[in-house]
Design a protein around this motif. Structure first.
Motif, short mmCIF file in Angstrom:
data_model
loop_
_atom_site.label_atom_id
_atom_site.label_comp_id
_atom_site.label_asym_id
_atom_site.label_seq_id
_atom_site.Cartn_x
_atom_site.Cartn_y
_atom_site.Cartn_z
N SER A 53 -0.02 -0.98 12.78
CA SER A 53 -0.20 -2.09 13.72
C SER A 53 0.22 -3.39 13.06
N TRP A 54 0.29 -4.45 13.87
CA TRP A 54 0.60 -5.76 13.31
C TRP A 54 -0.50 -6.21 12.36
N ARG A 55 -1.73 -5.82 12.66
CA ARG A 55 -2.83 -6.13 11.74
C ARG A 55 -2.65 -5.42 10.41
N ASP A 56 -2.16 -4.17 10.47
CA ASP A 56 -1.90 -3.43 9.23
C ASP A 56 -0.87 -4.16 8.36
N LEU A 57 0.19 -4.67 8.98
CA LEU A 57 1.21 -5.38 8.21
C LEU A 57 0.62 -6.61 7.53
N ASP A 58 -0.21 -7.34 8.25
CA ASP A 58 -0.78 -8.56 7.70
C ASP A 58 -1.79 -8.27 6.61
N SER A 59 -2.69 -7.31 6.86
CA SER A 59 -3.76 -7.05 5.89
C SER A 59 -3.23 -6.32 4.65
N ALA A 60 -2.32 -5.37 4.82
CA ALA A 60 -1.80 -4.63 3.67
C ALA A 60 -0.94 -5.54 2.78
N ASN A 66 -2.64 -10.38 -3.06
CA ASN A 66 -3.80 -10.65 -3.91
C ASN A 66 -3.72 -9.90 -5.23
N LEU A 67 -3.12 -8.71 -5.21
CA LEU A 67 -2.90 -7.99 -6.46
C LEU A 67 -1.98 -8.81 -7.37
N GLY A 158 1.15 6.13 -5.74
CA GLY A 158 1.59 5.28 -6.83
C GLY A 158 0.54 4.29 -7.27
N SER A 159 0.69 3.79 -8.49
CA SER A 159 -0.31 2.89 -9.07
C SER A 159 -0.38 1.55 -8.35
N LEU A 160 0.70 1.11 -7.71
CA LEU A 160 0.68 -0.16 -7.00
C LEU A 160 -0.35 -0.14 -5.87
N LEU A 161 -0.31 0.90 -5.05
CA LEU A 161 -1.25 1.00 -3.94
C LEU A 161 -2.66 1.29 -4.42
N ALA A 165 -5.62 -1.32 -3.43
CA ALA A 165 -6.71 -0.86 -2.58
C ALA A 165 -8.02 -1.57 -2.90
N HIS A 166 -8.17 -2.08 -4.11
CA HIS A 166 -9.41 -2.75 -4.52
C HIS A 166 -9.36 -4.27 -4.27
#
Length: 547
Positions: A53-60, A66-67, A158-161, A165-166
């Motif tokens: 979703s568009w929310r997924d694009l923004d939040s992910a 932030n990482l 992968g380590s990036l995701l 995730a945290h």
């Protein structure tokens, strides 16, 4: 100077939406502002059935941004990325934008020597690679001072995701300013030394806004815009995202319009044709159109909901242009751009008021300069050529890059004294304003949409045992548009094994750079000064793949 060889100027009647809103200070902020109000609507559907979703694009992308922030990187740090195409790799690009860092995409075909050069030259603070490449890439990265290396697979691993995730998904977009660098796109030079074209947030935003208006992107429903949920245009994204066409033109085009994408990780002609029942826009290189023309399922009925087919990154053969129209009733829109400038010209989508209301898309041309783009044709002495005559193409405008990374002298060399960028392409402008590209002054080969520079290949061949000299030229090819042919002279008494030579090249270069044919000859054609006449070689081998 004729009016058609001088700079093009936008017609005052051109709608204001073709220019970027001056208020955004970050490209991501402008893209995010175009998202639909209902963020629960679907934004991307993959060829494996995943829905974002568009929310997924923004939040992910917020989590990934932030990482990056947690790493305490200096502002405008380079983030080098060599991964397979996935929605997550697009999200990483968006995260770099919103965090104010510089995205550095690398072709997945690049080999160890090429990766070493890019990392040494760009000095990225972060490198993201495929999980299976971690051992080799991390060794190179750490040796050249990179502090952080992550992995990202095309299956959401992968380590990036894992690290992202945290992180919190709420992220404040960095106010970096439109003059700040957004990306560095490496483009090879005639000496084989790649140059990093520096593109700013403003360069990319201006081009996205201009193309949105010029290509008629719409969010309104209707008989000719039968997108899901009445949201108008839907893009089939079937291009790689490590170069300008797929990363900037396609992704920005959909996002700046709030339009969903049908995401193809790999191009498969049958699936692309099937998805046209749910889409309105397709962007491809000529090779993709050739492959779809080979499918029996390509019919007028299959494409009846489509409103726009765009081709670029390589010359579109007139035969392909005409065959597509015959088979589908649709006319491909061909355009012209560069890594250093993004899109410069386009055949018209509809009547262009700046050019007498012309709306014809002409085979063999790349249309008119886009609104805001200045384009002129000059000779080798820097003087304008008469209308219709051939010369070097020079351009200027808000999408033209700032220069080459760490190469001030090369940057100065590529611009005229009055600020026009010398593209290195050769072309002409006719009496109605249509631009035609007739060649490349630097012998660039564009094969399947990828830039191939002969000098890079020649330097490797010339170092092979038994080789006295080589020349690589581009010749027409029915599938790739153009491919390389290597013509080699052996040292006296040496017996060259052409198959073994090609095999060696495959260990040192990306596959798309490998010549499709290698021949051993007694001599190369030369002029009075001893320079190899590549134009004669191209003519000699021009019909090699005609059958």
């Amino acid at each position: 100077m004729s009016k058609h060889t001088g700079p093009s100027t936008p017609d005052p009647s051109w709608p204001d939406p073709s220019r970027p809103d001056p208020s955004p200070t970050n490209l991501y902020a402008a893209l995010r502002a175009a998202f639909p109000q209902d963020l629960s609507q679907w934004a991307v559907e993959t060829d494996t059935g995943l829905i974002y979703s568009w929310r997924d694009l923004d939040s992910a992308s917020g989590k990934l941004a932030n990482l990056l922030a947690s790493l305490d990187l200096p502002a405008q740090s380079r983030i080098a990325v060599q991964v397979e195409k996935s929605v997550e790799s697009m999200l990483l690009y968006l995260a770099c934008l919103r965090a104010g860092h510089v995205y550095l995409p690398l072709n997945t075909a690049y080999q160890k020597g090429e990766i070493t050069y890019f990392i040494d030259n760009a000095k990225p603070a972060v490198v993201v690679c495929r999980p299976e490449s971690f051992n080799s890439v991390s060794q190179i990265a750490f040796q050249h001072g990179t502090q952080h290396v992550f992995t990202l697979g095309d299956d959401r691993t992968g380590s990036l995701l894992e690290r992202a995730a945290h992180c919190d998904d709420a992220h404040t977009v960095v106010d970096c300013g439109l003059d700040a660098l957004a990306a560095i796109i490496y483009t090879s030079g005639t000496t084989g030394r790649s140059k990093g074209a520096m593109l700013s947030h403003g360069n990319l935003l201006d081009n996205a806004q201009v193309l949105k208006a010029y290509w008629g992107w719409s969010t309104a429903g209707g008989a000719h815009l039968a997108g899901p949920q009445g949201r108008g245009d839907v893009l089939i994204h079937a291009l790689p995202i490590f170069h300008v066409h797929g990363l900037f033109v396609a992704i920005h085009g959909a996002l700046i319009n709030g339009s969903p994408m049908l995401w193809h990780a790999k191009f498969e002609p049958k699936r692309a044709i099937a998805d046209m029942a749910r889409a309105t826009v397709f962007m491809g290189v000529p090779t993709l159109y050739v492959r779809m023309l080979a499918e029996a399922g390509l019919t007028p009925a299959a494409v009846q909901g489509m409103r726009l087919f765009i081709s670029g990154s390589a010359p579109l053969l007139t035969e392909t242009f005409r065959d597509w129209h015959t088979r589908t009733g649709q006319t491909i829109l061909e355009r012209y751009g560069m890594s250093e400038t993004i899109m410069l010209t386009s055949n018209p989508y509809s009547a262009d008021a700046r050019h007498g209301g012309l709306s014809e898309r002409r085979a063999g041309t790349v249309g008119f300069p886009l609104p805001g783009v200045g384009l002129r044709i000059h000779d080798d002495a820097g003087q304008p050529v008469p209308q219709g005559e051939i010369g070097g193409i020079q351009v200027r405008g808000p999408s033209v890059f700032a220069g080459y990374w760490q190469m001030p002298e090369k940057t100065k060399e590529e611009f005229t004294a009055d600020g026009w960028f010398k593209t290195g392409d050769v072309g002409r402008v006719d009496g109605e304003g249509y631009v035609t590209i007739v060649g490349r002054s630097k012998d660039l080969i564009i094969s399947g949409g990828y830039n191939v520079y002969p000098a890079e290949i020649e330097s490797i061949i010339n170092d092979m045992a038994g080789v006295a000299e080589s020349a690589v030229v581009g010749v027409p090819h029915p599938d790739f548009g153009e491919v390389g042919v290597a013509v080699v002279i052996a040292k006296p008494g040496a017996a060259l094994d052409t198959a073994a030579m090609l095999a060696q090249l495959k260990t040192e270069l990306a596959n798309y750079k490998i010549p499709k044919h290698l021949a051993v000859v007694a001599e190369l054609p030369r002029n009075a000064m001893g320079k190899v006449q590549k134009n004669l070689l191209r003519g000699e081998w021009a019909k090699l793949f005609e059958a």
